[in-house]
Design an enzyme around this catalytic site. Structure first.
Site, PDB file in Angstrom:
ATOM      1  N   LYS A 286      26.055   8.363  12.116  1.00  0.00           N
ATOM      2  CA  LYS A 286      25.752   7.710  12.921  1.00  0.00           C
ATOM      3  C   LYS A 286      25.818   5.944  12.935  1.00  0.00           C
ATOM      4  O   LYS A 286      24.749   5.282  13.466  1.00  0.00           O
ATOM      5  CB  LYS A 286      23.858   7.711  13.110  1.00  0.00           C
TER       6      LYS A 286
ATOM      7  N   LYS B  78      24.148   4.676  10.215  1.00  0.00           N
ATOM      8  CA  LYS B  78      22.822   4.385   9.477  1.00  0.00           C
ATOM      9  C   LYS B  78      22.948   4.458   8.590  1.00  0.00           C
ATOM     10  O   LYS B  78      23.023   5.691   7.190  1.00  0.00           O
ATOM     11  CB  LYS B  78      21.849   5.980  10.416  1.00  0.00           C
TER      12      LYS B  78
HETATM   13  N1  CTP Z   1       9.008   7.019  15.378  1.00  0.00           N
HETATM   14  C1  CTP Z   1       7.665   6.876  16.101  1.00  0.00           C
HETATM   15  N2  CTP Z   1       6.740   5.692  15.787  1.00  0.00           N
HETATM   16  C2  CTP Z   1       7.306   4.571  15.066  1.00  0.00           C
HETATM   17  C3  CTP Z   1       9.582   5.101  14.228  1.00  0.00           C
HETATM   18  C4  CTP Z   1       9.487   6.144  14.341  1.00  0.00           C
HETATM   19  O1  CTP Z   1       7.571   7.605  16.985  1.00  0.00           O
HETATM   20  N3  CTP Z   1       7.225   3.116  14.851  1.00  0.00           N
HETATM   21  C5  CTP Z   1       9.581   8.417  15.486  1.00  0.00           C
HETATM   22  C6  CTP Z   1      11.245   8.281  16.194  1.00  0.00           C
HETATM   23  O2  CTP Z   1      10.864   7.181  17.852  1.00  0.00           O
HETATM   24  C7  CTP Z   1      11.978   9.269  15.858  1.00  0.00           C
HETATM   25  C8  CTP Z   1      10.849   9.937  14.536  1.00  0.00           C
HETATM   26  O3  CTP Z   1       9.878   9.119  14.840  1.00  0.00           O
HETATM   27  O4  CTP Z   1      11.503  10.487  16.891  1.00  0.00           O
HETATM   28  C9  CTP Z   1      11.559   9.593  13.718  1.00  0.00           C
HETATM   29  O5  CTP Z   1      12.674   8.533  13.537  1.00  0.00           O
HETATM   30  P1  CTP Z   1      13.292   7.906  12.796  1.00  0.00           P
HETATM   31  O6  CTP Z   1      14.532   7.381  13.162  1.00  0.00           O
HETATM   32  O7  CTP Z   1      13.837   8.559  11.195  1.00  0.00           O
HETATM   33  O8  CTP Z   1      12.722   6.405  12.262  1.00  0.00           O
HETATM   34  P2  CTP Z   1      12.238   4.447  12.538  1.00  0.00           P
HETATM   35  O9  CTP Z   1      11.431   4.292  11.731  1.00  0.00           O
HETATM   36  O10 CTP Z   1      12.693   4.693  14.259  1.00  0.00           O
HETATM   37  O11 CTP Z   1      13.808   4.403  11.460  1.00  0.00           O
HETATM   38  P3  CTP Z   1      15.152   3.062  12.342  1.00  0.00           P
HETATM   39  O12 CTP Z   1      14.126   1.561  11.894  1.00  0.00           O
HETATM   40  O13 CTP Z   1      15.967   3.746  11.112  1.00  0.00           O
HETATM   41  O14 CTP Z   1      15.344   3.722  13.333  1.00  0.00           O
END
Ligand code: CTP
Length: 153
Positions: free
Chosen positions: A45, A47
């Site tokens: 991905k 990431k």
């Molecule tokens: N999620 C959420 N609220 C946030 C951050 C994440 O509801 N503030 C949710 C995402 O929409 C997803 C789940 O948590 O369904 C896992 O998200 P993940 O991608 O692991 O977390 P992020 O903090 O969004 O990571 P990144 O910044 O790497 O995208």
């Protein structure tokens, strides 16, 4: 019929946005299954995580709103997982809105609003900014501020 909920994510540097999402999913159903992205899948991905898969999976599995953790190893496994675990509801944060609508022939697909103001990416950016601060400069600034404060008292 029991509601079996399924969601996927990386869950790096587990934070309140992750917790709020899992709490809301549990409140909507009976069983919550979470697919945690493996390090190899995150690589695909594009990431890069700070916390390795084994620890991210253990943290998510310890959350009281989570009944089971499975590894997320590919984009294609979702249909198979839904059938294998008898999933009735597929739930993702709304940053994924519309992306998984094709699963709606197998189960209900729901997108929940994200918690505002927090993400793993922001935490990583903050960490980077903090490690770039020169501690000597910071101590010097604190000394100056303490002297100013003393003069004001
Ligand atoms: N999620 C959420 N609220 C946030 C951050 C994440 O509801 N503030 C949710 C995402 O929409 C997803 C789940 O948590 O369904 C896992 O998200 P993940 O991608 O692991 O977390 P992020 O903090 O969004 O990571 P990144 O910044 O790497 O995208």
């Amino acid at each position: 019929m029991k509601k079996v909920m399924l969601t996927y994510g990386t869950f790096d540097m587990f934070h309140i946005g992750h917790l709020e999402l899992l709490k809301r999913i549990k409140a909507m159903g009976d069983r919550v299954i979470v697919g945690v992205s493996t390090d190899e899948f995150n690589h695909i991905k594009g990431k890069k995580t700070i916390i390795p898969y084994s620890q991210r999976a253990e943290i998510v599995a310890s959350i009281k709103y989570v009944d089971r953790v499975i590894p997320e190893e590919s984009w294609e496994q979702k249909r198979e997982d839904i059938k294998r675990y008898g999933v009735t509801h597929f739930v993702m944060g709304d940053d994924w809105r519309g992306k998984f609508d094709e699963l709606s022939d197998l189960c209900e697909v729901i997108y929940l609003p994200r918690t505002k103001g927090i993400s793993s990416t922001e935490l990583k950016t903050t960490l980077k900014a903090l490690s770039a601060i020169d501690l000597n400069e910071l101590n010097h600034a604190i000394e100056i501020l303490s002297r100013i404060k003393e003069n004001l008292e």
